[in-house]
Design a protein around this motif. Structure first.
Motif, short mmCIF file in Angstrom:
data_model
loop_
_atom_site.label_atom_id
_atom_site.label_comp_id
_atom_site.label_asym_id
_atom_site.label_seq_id
_atom_site.Cartn_x
_atom_site.Cartn_y
_atom_site.Cartn_z
N ALA A 106 36.44 40.06 -11.21
CA ALA A 106 35.53 38.60 -10.86
C ALA A 106 37.03 38.99 -9.66
N ARG A 142 47.56 41.44 -10.75
CA ARG A 142 46.37 40.01 -10.59
C ARG A 142 46.38 38.73 -12.14
N LEU A 143 46.64 39.34 -12.62
CA LEU A 143 47.11 38.33 -14.79
C LEU A 143 48.52 37.85 -14.30
N PRO A 193 47.49 35.68 -19.48
CA PRO A 193 45.98 36.16 -20.51
C PRO A 193 46.02 37.57 -20.41
N LEU A 248 47.66 34.29 -13.19
CA LEU A 248 46.93 33.45 -14.22
C LEU A 248 47.52 32.52 -15.24
N VAL A 258 41.60 34.22 -8.06
CA VAL A 258 41.75 33.50 -8.72
C VAL A 258 42.42 32.52 -8.19
N SER A 281 43.71 39.69 -20.94
CA SER A 281 42.74 40.74 -19.81
C SER A 281 41.87 40.07 -18.83
N LEU A 282 41.41 40.83 -17.53
CA LEU A 282 40.87 39.95 -17.25
C LEU A 282 39.80 40.84 -16.24
N ASP A 283 38.30 40.30 -16.45
CA ASP A 283 37.24 41.37 -15.85
C ASP A 283 37.18 41.89 -14.47
#
Lengths: 199, 199
Positions: free
Chosen positions: B152, B124-125, B145, B128, B155, B147-149
């Motif tokens: 969430a 998922r990262l 980044p 970003l 995106v 990390s990611l919640d």
């Protein structure tokens, strides 16, 4: 006639071939073309080396396959070559020269003959089999002659494809690096521009 | 609405996935599309399963990649999927549905959300990161980044592709067998025709 220099991506590709050479499938890649009715087509083919000292990529194929029709109609193709051990991908796009036995250029016919003799006797036999893609007759296994005179030249169905790359997109999934190479021709001299891009 | 039956090639594909499951790259295949200026394009993507109980093939991708432009212009693609251990090839052609966050169909948005949560936090990262294919800025490694919640949702750059197969060409290089499957629709019922052809 253009002066060519060895393309910077060629050394990367030779390194990948070397570091993945323990894997039989490291010489296999996928070749995308466009059919005469405008549809994308994609199949696995085998790398048969570079043409002499150039950057051009050779592929052997059967004249009776659809890719010949595709390339005669629209001679552009893109190779996608993924190396499963080193996690590297090369996307190589370019113009394809289709060299069959009817080619009027004697140098090209020599190239085709060389490609024929460079291939194994076993792979030569394939070109004597029935028409690829046509319905199989009956339930018996496909009949292919069991031998062929090793000194006999290329049969009619044998075709050499030569892809002349104009763009190469290199991706390394281990280092997370990507480089785009593009060919430039100025004053009849070919050079290659390279640019690091986001993966 | 059409009644669908499980396609006969689907079981062959599931078998291949199973027999090659020890290899990380067995879920990778090459997707060919056509660019808006009529050139073939080809890249490696990852199989993300079938859509529910259907024959439709899911792929996750970044909205900012060229394939989205290609597919919005001409929604046809051909997958070439070569299994390196079992020596089997599937060529799967079909129509691709591009499902990004702006899709007006709420069911499709749910599908996209499901695909997002089915993918690993690490993958998922990627969405970003900076714009894929654009020049890298400076020599520093790509900034993503760390990390990611995990709760969430998808995106903006996350896009689900769903390929609805209409033709499948199966080749087994060990048994030297080839079967062409083609979809037929009659009275709103989908069925599959299969034919053994010469390899």
């Amino acid at each position: 006639m253009c002066t060519t220099t060895t393309a910077p991506w060629k050394q990367l590709l030779l390194n990948s071939l070397h570091s993945n050479s323990n894997l039989r499938h490291s010489s296999y890649f996928q070749l995308a073309t466009i059919t005469p009715n405008g549809m994308p087509a994609n199949r696995t083919v085998v790398f048969r080396g570079f043409e002499n000292e150039t950057n051009k990529i050779q592929i052997n194929t059967d004249c009776r396959t659809h890719k010949i029709e595709d390339l005669k109609h629209w001679p552009f193709a893109e190779i996608c070559w993924y190396f499963t051990d080193s996690w590297e991908q090369f996307r190589i796009s370019g113009l394809v020269d289709v060299i069959d036995g009817s080619n009027p250029d004697s140098l090209k016919l020599q190239q085709r003959e060389k490609a024929w003799f460079d291939s194994s006797p076993k792979s030569r036999l394939q070109y004597l089999g029935p028409d690829p893609g046509l319905p199989s007759l009956g339930d018996q296994p496909v009949q292919v002659p069991s031998s062929l005179d090793p000194a006999a030249g290329p049969v009619a169905a044998f075709c050499l494809l030569v892809l002349d790359p104009h763009e190469v997109d290199y991706l390394n999934l281990k280092s997370n690096e990507r480089i785009c190479f593009s060919r430039m021709i100025a004053n009849e001299v070919i050079s290659w521009n390279s640019e690091k891009v986001n993966p």
